[in-house]
Design an enzyme around this catalytic site. Structure first.
Site, PDB file in Angstrom:
ATOM      1  N   LYS A 121       0.875  -1.190   0.000  1.00  0.00           N
ATOM      2  CA  LYS A 121       0.000   0.000   0.000  1.00  0.00           C
ATOM      3  C   LYS A 121       0.893   1.216   0.000  1.00  0.00           C
ATOM      4  CE  LYS A 121      -4.508   0.498   0.646  1.00  0.00           C
ATOM      5  NZ  LYS A 121      -5.383  -0.564   0.190  1.00  0.00           N
TER       6      LYS A 121
HETATM    7  N1  GLU Z   1      -7.187  -0.309  -2.946  1.00  0.00           N
HETATM    8  C1  GLU Z   1      -7.966  -1.496  -3.161  1.00  0.00           C
HETATM    9  C2  GLU Z   1      -7.966  -2.370  -1.928  1.00  0.00           C
HETATM   10  O1  GLU Z   1      -7.779  -1.904  -0.829  1.00  0.00           O
HETATM   11  C3  GLU Z   1      -7.589  -2.242  -4.415  1.00  0.00           C
HETATM   12  C4  GLU Z   1      -6.167  -2.697  -4.514  1.00  0.00           C
HETATM   13  C5  GLU Z   1      -5.785  -3.249  -5.877  1.00  0.00           C
HETATM   14  O2  GLU Z   1      -6.618  -3.358  -6.754  1.00  0.00           O
HETATM   15  O3  GLU Z   1      -4.601  -3.546  -6.016  1.00  0.00           O
HETATM   16  O4  GLU Z   1      -8.238  -3.536  -1.995  1.00  0.00           O
END
Ligand code: GLU
Length: 435
Positions: A121
């Site tokens: 993240k």
């Molecule tokens: N931000 C989204 C999540 O928390 C999607 C992450 C992604 O598609 O890599 O799952």
């Protein structure tokens, strides 16, 4: 394509934000799952901290000529199952520990739904609504440039999260592709997912988290002999996840009777028109002033009698008081970390099921995986095909979680983390560690 950024509310919780340490919450939940699922101690030790924590400070020239310094993060939690994967969050309160928590959740999420990805993240600490479109573009491009040695289609694949969208992903992909040799440009489209369809994105990605949440709710309802047609929903947060969840549920006959965001809460016993409300939020940025609902307090919102509650705003929104007040049968945790551990415990004691974040919103990363596969194979899939594959993947995950929760007599969050950890545990046991 819209350029407005869905931006869920800042914390309006009754939960005291000072008492909430997101990384510790994730660690505590993981510790409990580790015991229950008998995970090897050395695996627990490895997963207790991220593999890499990157912090970049980078300058950007603002429209008025001033240079402003921005702080960006990328936390790469684990990659034993595949490249690091996870969203990029643009938010004024973003802090390293929260990014670490969210990165660990991505590791569990990808393992739970059997994707060949690890977890990551990242993001930038700033308010994307405070800058112009061209400033947003320069911030995004300069951030991508700073991270370029550490991301890539086989290394670490960013995606949208709170405060970012398909447009931001298009800028990230374009910046990255301008940093590789021209012969490689086409082969690096998969460096980010959640791109606009014309730039190599997939159909069905924007609604992916909402669609996945609805598939889970349908499977839960089937298991409990409940017909969702004619049921009622209350929902917090009407950004990318919340608005699609409400709109897809509306097509199944579920009425959204109360809705809230950082600007306030509205009630309509007849049910809101989810599509009109979605359009309103796209235009105005929030639900304030939406005609067709009566203003209610936050306390009244949480005490509204309904069948389903979907917290789709931010983490730390549902604490002890909210969990005691809720009058629903099922909580669909659309936002990562929306429930605090005391809320989990109270809801478990009250017999209210919770579809935990790593299951409920996994539709986002599952469809991201489909986008990455399409990019690799130079394919373009029909939306029906994307939806059908998502349905298979997420309903299977739901049934595995539900079975484990029953067998281990635990809530679905522990079951979901436990299943994810078992999959990672199996790989570490086979491969062991280097040297
Ligand atoms: N931000 C989204 C999540 O928390 C999607 C992450 C992604 O598609 O890599 O799952």
């Amino acid at each position: 394509m819209t350029t407005s950024i869905p931006f869920p509310p800042s914390s309006t919780a009754l939960v005291d934000p000072k008492d909430f340490d997101f990384f510790k919450v994730v660690q505590d939940n993981t510790d409990r799952a580790t015991k229950l699922f008998r995970i090897e101690p050395f695996v627990k030790t490895i997963l207790s901290q991220p593999k890499n924590e990157l912090i970049v400070n980078f300058p950007v020239r603002m429209d008025n000529g001033d240079i402003r310094l921005f702080k960006g993060y990328r936390v790469q939690h684990n990659n034993v199952l595949g490249p690091f994967k996870g969203g990029m969050r643009f938010h004024p309160q973003l802090a390293l520990d929260d990014v670490k928590a969210l990165a660990a959740l991505m590791t569990w999420k990808c393992a739970l739904v059997r994707l060949p990805f690890g977890g990551a993240k990242g993001g930038i600490k700033f308010d994307p609504h405070d800058v112009s479109r061209s400033e947003l573009q320069r911030i995004t491009r300069r951030f991508t440039h700073s991270l370029a040695d550490n991301i890539g289609p086989e290394t670490d694949i960013p995606a949208p999260d709170v405060g970012t969208n398909a447009q931001v992903m298009a800028w990230m992909m374009d910046t990255y592709s301008n940093m590789v040799a021209s012969a490689q440009k086409q082969s690096v489209r998969g460096v980010v997912t959640g791109k606009p369809a014309a730039s190599g994105g997939t159909l069905g990605r924007t609604k992916g988290p909402g669609q996945g949440a609805v598939f889970c709710a349908l499977e839960w309802a089937r298991e409990h002999g409940l017909d969702l047609d004619g049921t009622q929903l209350i929902i917090q947060g009407f950004g990318a996840v919340g608005s699609h969840t409400a709109a897809i549920l509306a097509r199944l006959g579920v009425a959204t009777i109360a809705v809230g965001d950082h600007t306030g809460y509205l009630h309509n016993p007849e049910g809101f028109n989810a599509h009109k409300l979605q359009d309103w939020v796209q235009t105005h940025g929030n639900i304030a002033g939406y005609p067709g609902g009566k203003a209610i307090t936050r306390e009244e919102f949480f005490a509204t009698k309904a069948d389903l509650f979907a917290p789709c705003a931010l983490e730390n929104q549902v604490g002890e008081l909210e969990a005691k007040a809720l009058q629903v049968k099922l909580v669909i945790e659309g936002a990562n970390g929306a429930l605090t551990p005391p809320a989990d415990q109270i809801l478990h004691e009250r017999g209210i099921d919770v579809l935990p974040d790593i299951l409920a919103n996994a539709g986002g990363v599952i469809v991201s995986y489909f986008e990455w596969v399409q990019n690799k194979r130079s394919e373009i899939w029909e939306e029906e095909d994307v939806d059908a594959r998502l349905e298979v993947a997420i309903k299977r995950a739901y049934r595995e979680v539900s079975d484990q929760a029953r067998q281990k007599k635990c809530d679905m969050r522990l079951a979901a983390i436990g299943i994810a950890m078992q999959r990672i545990d199996a790989v570490y046991k086979e491969r062991d560690i280097f040297p």
